[in-house]
Design an enzyme around this catalytic site. Structure first.
Site, PDB file in Angstrom:
ATOM      1  N   ASN A 476       0.814  -1.210   0.000  1.00  0.00           N
ATOM      2  CA  ASN A 476       0.000   0.000   0.000  1.00  0.00           C
ATOM      3  C   ASN A 476       0.852   1.268   0.000  1.00  0.00           C
ATOM      4  OD1 ASN A 476      -2.564   1.490   0.499  1.00  0.00           O
ATOM      5  ND2 ASN A 476      -1.591   1.970   2.450  1.00  0.00           N
ATOM      6  N   GLU A 477       0.615   2.143  -0.958  1.00  0.00           N
ATOM      7  CA  GLU A 477       1.169   3.514  -0.967  1.00  0.00           C
ATOM      8  C   GLU A 477       2.685   3.529  -0.832  1.00  0.00           C
ATOM      9  OE1 GLU A 477      -1.265   5.186   2.240  1.00  0.00           O
ATOM     10  OE2 GLU A 477      -2.485   6.214   0.745  1.00  0.00           O
ATOM     11  N   LEU A 478       3.380   2.659  -1.546  1.00  0.00           N
ATOM     12  CA  LEU A 478       4.826   2.597  -1.387  1.00  0.00           C
ATOM     13  C   LEU A 478       5.544   3.544  -2.338  1.00  0.00           C
ATOM     14  CD1 LEU A 478       5.029  -1.296  -1.089  1.00  0.00           C
ATOM     15  CD2 LEU A 478       5.049   0.362   0.768  1.00  0.00           C
TER      16      LEU A 478
END
Ligand SMILES: *[C@@H]1O[C@H](CO)[C@@H](O)[C@H](O)[C@H]1NC(C)=O
Ligand SMILES: *[C@@H]1O[C@H](CO)[C@@H](O)[C@H](O)[C@H]1NC(C)=O
Ligand SMILES: *[C@@H]1O[C@H](CO)[C@@H](O)[C@H](O)[C@H]1NC(C)=O
Ligand SMILES: *[C@@H]1O[C@H](CO)[C@@H](O)[C@H](O)[C@H]1NC(C)=O
Ligand SMILES: *[C@@H]1O[C@H](CO)[C@@H](O)[C@H](O)[C@H]1NC(C)=O
Ligand SMILES: *[C@@H]1O[C@H](CO)[C@@H](O)[C@H](O)[C@H]1NC(C)=O
Ligand SMILES: *[C@@H]1O[C@H](CO)[C@@H](O)[C@H](O)[C@H]1NC(C)=O
Length: 923
Positions: A476-478
């Site tokens: 997620n959201e890296l």
């Protein structure tokens, strides 16, 4: 009223036929004891379960979800716990081998049998199996199985403090309650998140077995079925005319003989055999055996997501055969479909359609582009063992009732159990699935990477056969958040990207690509896609990152903006190919708050209410939780005051309830504005083909981004999303700076639809201000068309006392259907703030028709904004529509209701109330 639509019972996907001498003891049948010597606690325990659940059931702790349990029960989290049981029922003959098989241990354990050490574990997501034959051989007396669970919070702190341990720049780790979650392979939100509590539970959270095998015995512990088109490669659209390839493989306990082969039988849902045969190219290792077979396409009907066609399913029985004898077999339910996340470059024909250059970034089902409509699924409970099939059926039914066809199963909870995928297979919900990494960067030492590889391979193989599986994403959201934070803190240092690629491209991508040809992989939920794909390279993907050309469009978008003053400024929304996250918090309903707090806490200033809001400022350690929790409360209050009349009712509970409701209206209004904007983008240069809002449902009772509350009650958002996710919609787009106002009809059908729009200006007192205009339109497949262009400054009316009703009727057909359907939709354009318009008493009249089971509602006197029918506590039901506008000329609106759970025997009908925004002006 109607009973809830009956689903087929979600079939257990795997049932193994046991050859005669094979035994499997289900460890849930043992008498377990849960104990902590430190606290002198010893109570009955369960499997599968978790410590908090067992302590609550035994009356040692109060309901962890009540009040401030999140903080007050930290002592449970910071304690070691032991689960003990006498392993009864084993066959003691000496020629058997005995295994312990755990489908999930949460998380740090030390396992002993007969007082002898067996093994330690450190990954919640792996299946563990141990040959304990020799331990048992030397056991005197009844074998005692003892599993000690160390405190995950303490152990990760110890790991973080090891000399030489990796560190990252400040703020790279999204920190909520307990730190150091990046060091443990456990649900990352167990350590706290901005929508959830931090219990970091422990326990044998999945089924566990003792398996006994004779010398040639085989037990199938996991299996893979991959159905793809011949020649198909991950992430690339396959040839839809090619035959299907079925690749199956079994992971086993026991020894596979070199002469063993695999057979497959395909059956329809009535168990009639469609085709059968032997798998070819058998390959055998010490722990698995696999092979493949070609199936001509005509034999089987395609599986489609909800709204796009039927959900055809088949049974696949895979048998391990040796010397004419079936040693073991597994039956999986699956379907024939291809699903690809197409990130190929925009082609020349696409450019000539008006699509901006760059990459595609959209899903294709069976070779067709479609509009992905949905939301983000988070863990439905902080304690997975109490997530029931019945509750998930209700939730997933709400998903399809809400016109959604895709959920993004967010990266930092737990891998979904098979029964969730089974439900999604039946209902036609695509599950964009993710590995459990998020909002942090992770260690890359060899032990950690090996642990991740085992976890990924097990789960990829376990769920690959589900036709609902749509994608694997690394985390997620890296790429849009954590990497830029690290690189920004330490410019020019290539270490962070190198390490990111080691795990997300070097370990997780191969775990997908080596087991599946049918599923696409992206390393990060938000990404600009790849520069290159090369399946013969050890690192098959070269990412694009921010190597972009101005004017080109590449990836998906993740958008949060808590400055509510720009919530309806369209220029503040991102322009991309797909929206995978966006949202804002709202309060749950009064009925939900009543489940979780004391009556005296039912007000905005209650510290319990405030402390259940975990939307803290971005990044940073939160020593002063109370102060920081008010951030989210303040944002909701400001938004409500900006855009609506705010309640000021003498009765404090009624006032609290009205405030909760008003925050829900803002949330829904903001999401609708974004969803219609993203959907319109399907016909704009960005060729936008997906909208997944944050978030589908709640993990507990608290202020969050959810549209469905913890017990399944629909917030305003879920109704509004249902409305704006209809196939053919009309919506207005207003630049309030310039006054430019347009309206567009947008369709996600796969063929042209045509019809007309009626545009009518009303005074708020309900009088029609000018003769309605009718605009005929034709809207292409997955496209949009303008039906109004004007400027509000040039209109002969004041928006303080004028509202534009826009309604359409269109004729078209759903995908994969020849049936001609009528699509209707309506939308009201109004001034920016409804707190400053001439709202007046709409004279709402609510009636219940006991013959039809429907309610009727009308606005007898004036325009009614945000009409809301409310279901009393004790009943779970949803209306066919809610949170709509009415004008007096609409007459009576008939509204159906679906009852899902009724603990008060129909009495709720009398308790249904109706309100509109005008009620906020009453005191
Ligand atoms: C975990 O750490 C806390 C202090 O942070 C301590 O009070 C507690 O005893 C520790 N628990 C164990 C099992 O070591
Ligand atoms: C708690 O369990 C961990 C892991 O098994 C162990 O290292 C530690 O010594 C235990 N602490 C106590 C106080 O029992
Ligand atoms: C959408 O419709 C417009 C107008 O007919 C057309 O020019 C455009 O190419 C269409 N877009 C796509 C992606 O088909
Ligand atoms: C950026 O992408 C282009 C291909 O589009 C490639 O040739 C170039 O090497 C890339 N630049 C960097 C810094 O990776
Ligand atoms: C609205 O108008 C302003 C002023 O002309 C402009 O800067 C902005 O881009 C416009 N917004 C949209 C969404 O067109
Ligand atoms: C309703 O409002 C309009 C516009 O302000 C006005 O002309 C009309 O007289 C009003 N009608 C009633 C019944 O008050
Ligand atoms: C819009 O609604 C009005 C009033 O219900 C109705 O008369 C009209 O036919 C509708 N227009 C369309 C295009 O559906």
């Amino acid at each position: 009223m109607r009973p809830l639509h009956q689903l087929q019972t979600a079939t257990i996907a795997i049932f193994c036929t046991a050859a005669a001498a094979k035994r499997a003891i289900d460890l849930s049948t043992l008498e377990w004891t849960l104990s902590s010597p430190v606290y002198n606690i010893s109570v009955p325990g369960r499997v599968p379960s978790q410590v908090h659940l067992d302590l609550y059931r035994e009356g040692i702790i109060p309901d962890p979800y009540f009040g401030l349990g999140d903080f007050e029960l930290r002592w449970v989290t910071l304690t070691n716990w032991t689960y003990n049981a006498k392993l009864d029922g084993l066959d003691t003959s000496t020629n058997l081998s005995t295994w312990l098989l755990f489908d999930g241990l949460d998380t740090f354990t030390s396992i002993e049998l007969c007082g002898e050490y067996v093994a330690s574990t450190n990954n919640q997501f792996r299946q563990y199996y141990f040959d304990v034959s020799s331990v048992l051989g030397s056991c005197s007396g009844p074998p005692n199985l003892s599993i000690n669970f160390g405190s995950a919070v303490n152990i990760t702190a110890d790991i973080a403090n090891e000399p030489g341990q990796e560190t990252w720049p400040d703020w790279v780790e999204g920190l909520f309650e307990f730190p150091n979650r990046q060091f443990v392979r456990k649900g990352q939100s167990d350590f706290g998140w901005d929508w959830g509590p931090a219990f970091a539970p422990a326990g044998i959270w999945k089924p566990a077995y003792a398996i006994q095998l004779p010398s040639a015995g085989i037990y199938i512990r996991n299996s893979l079925l991959d159905i793809y088109r011949q020649g198909q490669l991950n992430n690339l659209p396959p040839d839809q005319a090619a035959p299907w390839i079925l690749n199956a493989s079994l992971d086993i306990l026991g020894a596979i003989s070199s002469t063993a082969t695999l057979a497959i039988e395909i059956m329809d849902m009535s168990n009639n055999t469609i085709t059968s045969g032997d798998l070819q190219n058998i390959s055998t290792t010490s722990t698995s055996v696999g092979g493949s077979i070609t199936v001509e396409g005509e034999a089987c009907q395609l599986w489609w997501p909800a709204g796009l066609g039927p959900q055809n399913l088949y049974y696949f029985k895979i048998s391990l055969v040796d010397g004419g004898k079936t040693l073991a077999s597994v039956t999986k339910r699956s379907g024939f479909r291809t699903i690809v996340l197409n990130m190929t470059p925009i082609s020349t024909p696409q450019l000539s359609q008006g699509i901006a250059p760059g990459n595609n970034w959209h899903f294709e089902i069976n070779g067709h582009e479609f509009y992905a409509k949905g939301s983000n699924f988070i863990p439905p409970d902080a304690f997975w063992p109490r997530v029931t099939l019945a509750k998930m059926k209700q939730l997933f039914q709400s998903v399809v009732d809400g016109n959604q066809n895709m959920l993004r199963v967010w990266a930092s909870g737990a891998y979904s159990p098979d029964f969730l995928y089974d439900l999604a297979d039946e209902l036609g919900i695509l599950l964009w699935s993710e590995f459990e990494f998020g909002d942090a960067l992770y260690p890359v030492n060899p032990e950690f990477l090996d642990n991740c590889r085992e976890e990924a391979e097990y789960n990829v193989r376990r769920v690959n056969h589900h036709p609902s599986l749509a994608l694997w994403a690394g985390g997620n959201e890296l790429e849009n958040l954590e990497l830029p934070i690290a690189e920004g803190a330490d410019p020019g240092n290539g270490q962070w990207r190198k390490e990111y690629e080691q795990l997300f491209l070097g370990v997780l991508a191969p775990a997908v690509f080596q087991n599946s040809k049918s599923i696409s992989y992206i390393p990060s939920s938000t990404t600009n896609g790849y520069l290159e794909l090369n399946f013969s390279s050890p690192i098959p993907i070269i990412q694009r990152y921010d190597n972009v050309t101005a004017g080109s469009i590449y990836g998906d978008t993740d958008h949060y903006n808590y400055h509510s003053d720009v919530a309806f400024n369209l220029s503040s929304y991102p322009v991309g190919r797909f929206a995978n996250e966006f949202g804002f918090q709202s309060m749950p309903s009064l009925q939900t708050w009543q489940q979780a707090v004391l009556p005296e806490d039912l007000n905005f200033n209650s510290s319990t209410i405030i402390l259940r809001n975990h939307h803290y400022p971005a990044g940073g350690p939160f020593t002063d939780n109370f102060h920081n929790s008010s951030l989210g409360m303040g944002e909701m209050t400001i938004a409500a005051e900006l855009y609506y009349p705010v309640p000021n009712i003498a009765d404090s509970v009624a006032n609290f309830s009205a405030w909760c409701h008003t925050t829900q209206i803002f949330q829904a209004d903001f999401y609708r504005s974004q969803i219609s904007y993203y959907r319109r983008g399907s016909g704009f240069p960005e060729r936008q083909l997906g909208s997944l809002y944050w978030q589908l449902e709640d993990i507990w009772q608290a202020p969050t981004w959810a549209g469905v509350e913890y017990d399944g009650r629909w917030k305003v958002l879920h109704y509004v999303a249902k409305d704006i996710y209809q196939p053919v919609i009309i919506a207005s787009y207003w630049n309030y700076t310039t006054g430019d106002l347009t309206a567009y009809v947008t369709s996600d059908l796969w063929s042209t639809a045509s019809g007309s729009a009626t545009l009518t200006w009303y005074s708020y007192n309900g009088t029609i201000l000018a003769a309605p205009t009718t605009v005929p339109f034709t809207v292409g497949a997955l496209n949009t068309t303008q039906v109004l262009q004007t400027n509000t400054n040039a209109l002969p009316l004041s928006l303080k006392d004028a509202v534009l009703k826009m309604n359409i009727t269109a004729t078209g057909s759903l995908p994969n259907s020849n049936e001609v359907k009528i699509f209707k939709h309506e939308y009201y354009f109004h001034d920016l703030s409804l707190g400053q318009v001439n709202l007046q008493d709409p004279g709402l009249i609510l009636n219940y028709n006991s013959t039809t089971g429907n309610f009727t509602v009308e606005a007898a006197k004036a325009v009614a904004a945000w009409v809301w029918l409310d279901i009393p506590a004790g009943t779970l039901a949803n209306f066919d529509e809610n949170a709509f506008w009415l004008v007096p000329s609409d007459g009576k609106r008939e509204i159906g209701v679906t009852v899902k759970d009724d603990s008060i025997g129909g009495k709720w009908v009398k308790g249904v109330t109706v309100r509109s925004l005008w009620n906020n002006t009453l005191s």
